[in-house]
Scaffold this active site. Structure first.
Site, short mmCIF file in Angstrom:
data_model
loop_
_atom_site.label_atom_id
_atom_site.label_comp_id
_atom_site.label_asym_id
_atom_site.label_seq_id
_atom_site.Cartn_x
_atom_site.Cartn_y
_atom_site.Cartn_z
N ILE A 1 6.55 11.05 -7.31
CA ILE A 1 6.79 10.88 -8.75
C ILE A 1 5.71 11.55 -9.59
CG2 ILE A 1 5.62 8.65 -9.16
CD1 ILE A 1 8.26 7.85 -10.67
N ASN B 1 0.36 -3.63 -11.36
CA ASN B 1 0.17 -5.09 -11.22
C ASN B 1 -0.24 -5.63 -12.59
OD1 ASN B 1 -2.80 -4.99 -11.44
ND2 ASN B 1 -2.63 -3.89 -9.49
N GLY C 1 -0.56 2.40 -3.41
CA GLY C 1 0.82 2.88 -3.54
C GLY C 1 1.01 3.88 -4.67
N VAL C 2 2.11 3.73 -5.36
CA VAL C 2 2.44 4.68 -6.42
C VAL C 2 1.45 4.55 -7.59
CG1 VAL C 2 4.17 3.25 -7.62
CG2 VAL C 2 4.42 5.71 -7.60
N ASP C 3 0.96 3.36 -7.81
CA ASP C 3 -0.05 3.10 -8.85
C ASP C 3 -1.31 3.94 -8.59
OD1 ASP C 3 -1.29 1.91 -11.00
OD2 ASP C 3 -1.50 -0.07 -10.07
N THR D 1 9.18 -2.39 -4.14
CA THR D 1 9.68 -2.27 -2.76
C THR D 1 8.60 -1.90 -1.74
OG1 THR D 1 10.27 0.06 -3.01
CG2 THR D 1 11.97 -1.57 -3.55
#
Ligand code: AR6
Length: 177
Positions: A13, A26, A34-36, A120
């Site tokens: 992304i 969060n 992760g994506v964060d 997910t």
């Protein structure tokens, strides 16, 4: 391209050329894995500076920042639910993430937005169930409600299994129309 305004792709992304990307954050909004983690890394340290000023975000809600070094102009940070067993309002909280992101996108006259599969990963929401919720909320927003600015929604799937879940969810919803 599956259905005009909706695109499904396998990829990262942080590399998407869209007006806004969504971050699965969060409640602290101060970064994570992760994506964060990937979004903060790609955007650069100024993103964290702006995030600090936001004073966190509730589960199911979303807040917007600039995209800094990302190709995207904006990052919409949302906080998905931690999966327990589905009896703690997880479905509704996840649906709320999508709706809030889309509402903010509309407010900022954003034309294209990319979503990851919120909740997910670390948060453990079952992928198939999450994909159905994501697709339903986006389809409802785009096709059943009267919104103007948003022209393109992209679901960015990090692997083939995620892509397949989204593809099935889209097929199912389109065949029920
Ligand atoms: N591009 C697209 N999708 C990605 C990428 C990427 N670069 N990286 C991971 N994914 P997760 P959550 C997928 O764990 O479950 C963080 O530490 C991944 O395969 O990033 O909402 C936050 O700070 C998965 O399908 O987010 C929170 O503490 C999806 O993105 C917590 O994790 C979401 O996985 C949030 O957990």
């Amino acid at each position: 391209m599956i259905s005009g305004k909706i695109t499904l792709l396998e990829g990262d992304i942080t590399q998407q050329q869209v007006d806004a990307i969504v971050n699965a954050a969060n409640t602290s909004l101060l970064g994570g894995g992760g994506v964060d983690g990937a979004i903060h890394l790609a955007a650069g340290p100024e993103l964290l500076v702006e995030c600090r000023r936001l004073k966190g975000c509730k589960t199911g809600d979303a807040k917007i920042t600039k995209g800094y070094n990302l190709p995207a102009d904006w990052v919409i940070h949302t906080v998905g639910p931690v999966w327990h067993d589905g009896k703690y309002g997880e479905d509704e909280q996840l649906a709320s993430c999508y709706r809030r992101c889309l509402a903010i996108a509309e407010q900022y006259e954003i034309r294209s937005i990319a979503f990851p599969a919120i909740s997910t990963g670390v948060y453990g929401f079952p992928m198939e169930r999450a994909a159905k919720i994501a697709v339903k909320q986006v389809m409802t927003f785009l096709f059943l409600e009267n919104h103007s600015s948003l022209e393109a929604v992209m679901f960015v799937c990090f692997n083939r299994q995620t892509y397949d879940c989204y593809r099935s969810a889209l097929k199912e919803i389109l065949s029920n129309e």
